[in-house]
Design a protein around this motif. Structure first.
Motif, PDB file in Angstrom:
ATOM      1  N   UNK A 245       0.812  -1.179  -0.073  1.00 47.41           N
ATOM      2  CA  UNK A 245      -0.029  -0.069   0.091  1.00 47.41           C
ATOM      3  C   UNK A 245       0.996   1.215   0.081  1.00 47.41           C
ATOM      4  N   UNK A 246       1.821   1.439   0.739  1.00 44.69           N
ATOM      5  CA  UNK A 246       2.674   2.202   0.917  1.00 44.69           C
ATOM      6  C   UNK A 246       3.534   2.373  -0.511  1.00 44.69           C
ATOM      7  N   UNK A 247       3.900   1.541  -1.156  1.00 42.99           N
ATOM      8  CA  UNK A 247       4.562   1.494  -2.164  1.00 42.99           C
ATOM      9  C   UNK A 247       3.807   2.034  -3.441  1.00 42.99           C
ATOM     10  N   UNK A 248       2.621   1.610  -3.348  1.00 44.70           N
ATOM     11  CA  UNK A 248       1.620   2.251  -4.428  1.00 44.70           C
ATOM     12  C   UNK A 248       1.400   3.640  -4.250  1.00 44.70           C
ATOM     13  N   UNK A 249       1.122   4.168  -2.804  1.00 41.70           N
ATOM     14  CA  UNK A 249       0.884   5.323  -2.656  1.00 41.70           C
ATOM     15  C   UNK A 249       2.218   6.319  -3.093  1.00 41.70           C
ATOM     16  N   UNK A 250       3.364   6.006  -2.557  1.00 43.07           N
ATOM     17  CA  UNK A 250       4.389   6.543  -2.983  1.00 43.07           C
ATOM     18  C   UNK A 250       4.769   6.891  -4.444  1.00 43.07           C
ATOM     19  N   UNK A 251       4.559   5.779  -5.184  1.00 44.33           N
ATOM     20  CA  UNK A 251       4.675   5.890  -6.779  1.00 44.33           C
ATOM     21  C   UNK A 251       3.843   6.670  -7.174  1.00 44.33           C
TER      22      UNK A 251
ATOM     23  N   UNK B 221      -5.671   8.207  -8.540  1.00 41.63           N
ATOM     24  CA  UNK B 221      -7.074   7.875  -8.645  1.00 41.63           C
ATOM     25  C   UNK B 221      -7.449   6.352  -9.278  1.00 41.63           C
ATOM     26  N   UNK B 222      -6.474   6.176 -10.478  1.00 46.96           N
ATOM     27  CA  UNK B 222      -6.550   4.617 -11.136  1.00 46.96           C
ATOM     28  C   UNK B 222      -6.171   4.005 -10.380  1.00 46.96           C
ATOM     29  N   UNK B 223      -4.752   4.180  -9.598  1.00 44.33           N
ATOM     30  CA  UNK B 223      -4.129   3.467  -8.625  1.00 44.33           C
ATOM     31  C   UNK B 223      -4.897   3.046  -7.560  1.00 44.33           C
ATOM     32  N   UNK B 224      -5.752   3.671  -6.951  1.00 41.21           N
ATOM     33  CA  UNK B 224      -6.432   3.589  -5.745  1.00 41.21           C
ATOM     34  C   UNK B 224      -7.608   2.649  -6.093  1.00 41.21           C
ATOM     35  N   UNK B 225      -8.328   2.869  -7.266  1.00 39.72           N
ATOM     36  CA  UNK B 225      -9.205   2.023  -7.935  1.00 39.72           C
ATOM     37  C   UNK B 225      -8.642   0.604  -7.996  1.00 39.72           C
TER      38      UNK B 225
END
Length: 246
Positions: free
Chosen positions: A4-10, A181-185
């Motif tokens: 989750x942290x990696x996705x948010x950071x990226x 937004x797309x990443x969070x979806x």
């Protein structure tokens, strides 16, 4: 670092790249133009490498070849339709016009197109990461190398549309917010979304952008030296992504 942290950071990093257009306010126009084509060539190689060496293998590992090919074709065709319907070309050169009002519609279409492009990128790259983290990181790196020259070119369009630098940077940043937004979806619905089809759909986008928009720009070199330089940067992008094979 957790997934989750990696996705948010990226996602945050990809969004902040929208601010790179401010460099064009510092560098002389001639020097910026000299820098853009090597960056475009590097981006073309990295996008092809990201699709060929990482996204396609991950997608095909979970789908039958014919099913996978359908999703690649859909991703490729979607960007063709997007460009045709919005009259939006993914050019990375600093574009000019005789009057700001002549470019204003182009500027709005650029922002709309970039927003859709970033949304699809966020979905596809995050899906790749959720299937295989190293492949997702490679796809993210390819997208970053592409975004830098794109944002420089888009910023030039907005400035020549009569927008103030601060206003242009703000709207570039807003259009980039669709990536997280797309990443969070993709992350929120990771258990129900068809991740492999999304990966191959995004790979089709990568292939379209590289083959239709980037490679034609670097082919029109004015000299053999420039052509050789662009080819070298293109091959470097391919090699960089090939060496990231896990």
């Amino acid at each position: 670092m957790s997934s989750t942290a990696t996705i948010l950071t990226g996602s945050l990093g990809m969004t902040l790249i929208a601010m790179v257009g401010a460099i064009s306010l510092i560098l002389p126009a001639r020097r910026l133009e000299v820098l853009l084509l090597p960056l475009v060539a590097l981006a073309a190689g990295s996008l092809l490498g990201g699709a060929l060496f990482h996204m396609l293998p991950e997608g095909f590992s979970e789908l039958m070849p014919r099913q996978g090919a359908n999703w690649i074709a859909a991703g490729f065709s979607t960007f063709l339709v997007l460009e045709q319907s919005l009259h939006w070309h993914h050019s990375h050169r600093q574009r000019r016009a005789d009057s700001p009002t002549a470019v204003q519609p182009m500027a709005l279409l650029i922002l709309l197109g970039d927003g859709l492009h970033n949304l699809i990128g966020g979905l596809g790259i995050t899906s790749t990461y959720l299937i295989n983290p190293p492949a997702g990181i490679a796809a993210w790196l390819a997208a970053v190398l592409h975004e830098i020259p794109q944002e420089l070119g888009d910023f030039g369009v907005l400035l020549h549309s009569g927008w103030r630098p601060r206003q242009a940077l703000l709207w570039n940043l807003i259009s980039a917010v669709t990536f997280p937004l797309g990443a969070l979806i993709a992350w929120a619905f990771r258990t129900s979304l068809p991740l492999a089809p999304l990966v191959l759909f995004a790979a089709g986008n990568f292939l379209y952008i590289a083959a239709s928009d980037l490679v034609p720009e670097i082919k029109n070199s004015q000299s053999r030296l420039a052509a050789a330089s662009n080819l070298g940067w293109f091959l470097l992008g391919l090699l960089l992504l090939q060496r990231l094979i896990h």
